[in-house]
Scaffold this active site. Structure first.
Site, short mmCIF file in Angstrom:
data_model
loop_
_atom_site.label_atom_id
_atom_site.label_comp_id
_atom_site.label_asym_id
_atom_site.label_seq_id
_atom_site.Cartn_x
_atom_site.Cartn_y
_atom_site.Cartn_z
N SER A 41 36.56 42.48 26.69
CA SER A 41 37.42 43.44 27.39
C SER A 41 38.66 43.64 26.52
O SER A 41 39.76 43.21 26.85
CB SER A 41 37.79 42.92 28.77
OG SER A 41 38.47 41.68 28.69
N HIS A 198 32.72 40.13 31.79
CA HIS A 198 32.31 38.77 31.39
C HIS A 198 31.19 38.23 32.27
O HIS A 198 30.54 37.26 31.91
CB HIS A 198 33.49 37.79 31.50
CG HIS A 198 34.56 38.03 30.50
ND1 HIS A 198 35.68 37.25 30.40
CD2 HIS A 198 34.70 38.97 29.53
CE1 HIS A 198 36.46 37.70 29.43
NE2 HIS A 198 35.89 38.74 28.89
N GLU A 207 38.42 37.22 35.99
CA GLU A 207 38.50 35.74 35.94
C GLU A 207 39.28 35.19 37.12
O GLU A 207 40.37 35.67 37.43
CB GLU A 207 39.24 35.30 34.66
CG GLU A 207 38.54 35.66 33.38
CD GLU A 207 39.47 35.64 32.17
OE1 GLU A 207 40.43 34.86 32.15
OE2 GLU A 207 39.24 36.43 31.25
N GLU A 250 32.33 32.92 29.39
CA GLU A 250 33.29 31.84 29.15
C GLU A 250 32.94 30.58 29.93
O GLU A 250 33.78 29.72 30.16
CB GLU A 250 34.69 32.33 29.49
CG GLU A 250 35.08 33.53 28.65
CD GLU A 250 36.42 34.12 28.98
OE1 GLU A 250 36.96 33.80 30.07
OE2 GLU A 250 36.93 34.89 28.17
N ASP A 288 42.79 36.97 36.61
CA ASP A 288 42.92 37.98 35.54
C ASP A 288 42.05 39.16 35.94
O ASP A 288 40.82 39.08 35.94
CB ASP A 288 42.44 37.41 34.19
CG ASP A 288 42.52 38.45 33.07
OD1 ASP A 288 43.01 39.58 33.32
OD2 ASP A 288 42.08 38.14 31.94
N GLU A 332 47.24 38.10 35.99
CA GLU A 332 47.16 38.65 34.63
C GLU A 332 46.52 40.04 34.67
O GLU A 332 45.56 40.27 35.41
CB GLU A 332 46.33 37.70 33.75
CG GLU A 332 46.14 38.20 32.32
CD GLU A 332 45.24 37.27 31.49
OE1 GLU A 332 45.19 36.07 31.76
OE2 GLU A 332 44.56 37.80 30.58
N ASP A 359 48.36 40.88 29.03
CA ASP A 359 47.36 40.62 27.97
C ASP A 359 47.11 41.95 27.25
O ASP A 359 47.76 42.26 26.25
CB ASP A 359 46.10 40.03 28.61
CG ASP A 359 44.93 39.91 27.64
OD1 ASP A 359 45.14 40.05 26.43
OD2 ASP A 359 43.79 39.69 28.09
N LYS A 384 46.90 36.02 21.75
CA LYS A 384 45.58 35.94 21.10
C LYS A 384 45.76 36.34 19.64
O LYS A 384 46.16 37.47 19.33
CB LYS A 384 44.62 36.93 21.76
CG LYS A 384 44.26 36.61 23.20
CD LYS A 384 43.57 37.81 23.84
CE LYS A 384 42.91 37.49 25.15
NZ LYS A 384 42.47 38.72 25.85
N HIS A 412 41.83 31.89 24.27
CA HIS A 412 40.56 32.12 23.57
C HIS A 412 40.15 33.60 23.75
O HIS A 412 40.85 34.36 24.41
CB HIS A 412 39.47 31.22 24.17
CG HIS A 412 39.16 31.58 25.61
ND1 HIS A 412 38.03 31.16 26.27
CD2 HIS A 412 39.84 32.34 26.52
CE1 HIS A 412 38.02 31.64 27.49
NE2 HIS A 412 39.11 32.35 27.68
N LYS A 435 44.55 28.96 27.86
CA LYS A 435 43.42 29.54 28.60
C LYS A 435 42.21 29.45 27.68
O LYS A 435 42.06 30.24 26.75
CB LYS A 435 43.74 30.99 28.97
CG LYS A 435 42.63 31.64 29.75
CD LYS A 435 43.06 32.96 30.37
CE LYS A 435 42.49 34.14 29.63
NZ LYS A 435 42.44 35.37 30.45
C1 2PG Z 1 41.00 38.11 28.57
C2 2PG Z 1 40.05 37.60 27.50
C3 2PG Z 1 39.84 36.11 27.51
P1 2PG Z 1 38.31 39.04 26.19
O1 2PG Z 1 40.84 39.22 29.07
O2 2PG Z 1 41.97 37.44 28.88
O3 2PG Z 1 39.43 35.61 28.73
O4 2PG Z 1 38.84 38.29 27.53
O5 2PG Z 1 38.26 38.06 25.13
O6 2PG Z 1 36.97 39.60 26.59
O7 2PG Z 1 39.30 40.13 25.92
MG MG Z 2 42.97 39.00 30.04
#
Ligand code: 2PG
Ligand code: MG
Length: 460
Positions: A41, A198, A207, A250, A288, A332, A359, A384, A412, A435
């Site tokens: 995502s 996910h 999440e 995950e 999230d 989130e 994020d 990230k 992650h 996380k």
């Molecule tokens: C998020 C991340 C990690 P992705 O949205 O926070 O959980 O997902 O790596 O798919 O962007």
């Molecule tokens: Mg996120």
């Protein structure tokens, strides 16, 4: 110590998509290896992950161009460079790429080298990676840690001496140790149920996590034990209900039998209590939404409610009702990545009581984090590495947050490798939380294991 050679190869991530692994070889024979993850995502403001788009090669997902860029242009530019000059090396790659989003060489190419260089430099100085990251993060120009290790050899001795950096130490890296710190293991936020991209869209929310209450657990080891107990208790509850216990990207459960977004919250509450922990007191819940994934024309379209279209205002009301009625402490990506006003409104309304995390909104990007600070849009940032593409820029993003009282959560990606670099990043930057996914799937456990290892090292 100088870089002798850099070699890139294509490997696979946890979703069986190609990614890059880098070997850095130094003139003194030290070898380091690092690899990079990949999101599902992904935010639209992330640095570009270069893929070949050749339908005959891993359905378009191969990264051979990025591998080639490392093996030719980047290697040519970096061979002979001092590996301890992390900032200079990252700058060389940024300039060589020449684009805002690293679309020329690929952020995957650049980041993989950046991380492997850092690991090689740490090894070369006989430092743990988290120690070295601390030094890089706190030095203006140099990433050398000159006298700190002189006359000392061996990991044990070095940790005894240096896991607490001395405020008064005098070295040419004075800046590096200005902000002397006691390393600590950040609080883990662990996902138990997933939906969205996910988890087969069993819920709209991507999440659902649990977060240990800092006051209730004395160390990381006891937190992860409690998390695992709750995770396994949840599995039993799902089995008893005849719900499926398959897991998503995950490692979190994504039972297709879930009837609503709220049912996931209810199940997690049951699991916490059945495992003999108290909600609010011992654990709270984090959510999230990854809302950019179901945002359409100023509305949020809820697949779990027969594609019901809700306005941003209705969506916000729903979220605030959840936050008030469930033991939630963290929210989130509740809104779309461009819906700045909604973010500011939410933070203004409940930011004093809840951790509001950006994020996709900020994508570890200094400019976007600064905008979020100016607009009081969030009080926490998900960090990230591959959203921005170098270690140096990531460290700058963390510093910007920390200087502005914004919490940092090292994260992650859904497509991971077994590289545990982010565990060291979290400790070395004194971040608030991590996380790393569910306590399931080897690539997630690799990060938890590294935190266990660091906790043990710090005890010595
Ligand atoms: C998020 C991340 C990690 P992705 O949205 O926070 O959980 O997902 O790596 O798919 O962007
Ligand atoms: Mg996120």
């Amino acid at each position: 110590m100088k870089i002798k050679n850099i070699q890139a190869t294509q490997i696979l991530d946890s979703n069986a998509n190609p990614t890059i692994q880098i070997t850095v070889i130094l003139e003194n024979g030290i070898i380091s290896i690092a690899s990079v993850p990949s999101g599902t995502s992904t935010g639209k403001y992330e640095a570009l992950e270069l893929r070949d788009n050749d339908p005959n090669n891993f359905q378009g997902r191969s990264v051979l161009k990025a591998v080639e860029n490392v093996n030719t242009k980047i290697t040519q530019a970096l061979v002979g460079q001092n590996v301890e000059n992390q900032k200079g090396i990252d700058e060389i790659m940024i300039n060589l790429d020449g684009t805002e989003n690293k679309s020329n060489l690929g952020a995957n190419a650049i980041l993989s080298v950046s991380l492997s260089v850092a690991r090689a430099a740490a090894k070369s100085q006989n430092l743990e990676l988290f120690e070295y990251i601390y030094v890089v993060a706190n030095s203006e120009t140099t990433t050398r840690l000159p006298e700190l290790r002189s006359g000392v050899s061996g990991q044990e001795q070095s940790l005894k001496d240096h896991h607490v950096f001395d405020r008064e130490a005098q070295t040419e890296s004075a800046n590096a140790r200005e902000a002397a710190t006691n390393f600590k293991i950040p609080n883990p936020l662990s996902v138990l149920i997933c939906g969205g991209k996910h988890g087969n869209w069993v819920t709209d929310i991507q999440e659902y996590s649990i977060i240990p209450n800092l006051e209730k657990f004395s160390n990381f080891n006891s937190k992860i034990q409690a998390i695992i107990k709750i995770y396994k208790t949840l599995e039993t509850i799902l089995e008893e209900k005849k719900y499926s216990t398959g897991v998503g990207f995950e490692g979190a459960f994504c039972p297709k039998e879930l009837k609503s977004n709220e049912e996931a919250l209810d199940l997690i509450m049951q699991a916490v209590e059945k495992a003999d922990y108290k909600l609010n007191e011992d654990f709270t819940i984090g959510v999230d939404a990854a809302a950019s994934e179901f945002y359409q024309n100023n509305n949020y379209v809820l697949k779990s409610e027969n594609n019901k279209v809700v306005s941003a205002t209705e969506w916000q009301q729903k979220i605030i009702a959840w936050a008030n009625n469930y033991p939630i402490s963290l929210l989130e990506d509740i809104f779309d990545q461009d819906a700045w006003q909604n973010w500011s409104d939410l933070t203004n309304a409940i930011g004093n009581r809840f951790i509001i995390v950006g994020d996709d909104l900020v994508t570890t990007n200094l400019k976007r984090i600064q905008k979020a600070i100016d607009e009081k849009a969030i009080n926490s940032v998900l960090i990230k590495l591959n959203q921005i593409g170098t270690l140096t820029e990531t460290l700058e993003a963390i510093k910007l947050c920390q200087n502005n009282n914004i919490k940092t959560i090292i994260s992650h990606r859904s497509g991971e490798t077994n590289d545990s670099f982010i565990a060291d990043l979290a400790v070395g930057t004194n971040s608030d939380m991590v996380k790393f996914g569910a306590p399931n799937r080897g690539e997630r456990i690799a990060k938890y294991n590294r935190l266990l290892e660091i906790e043990n090292l710090l005890k010595k």
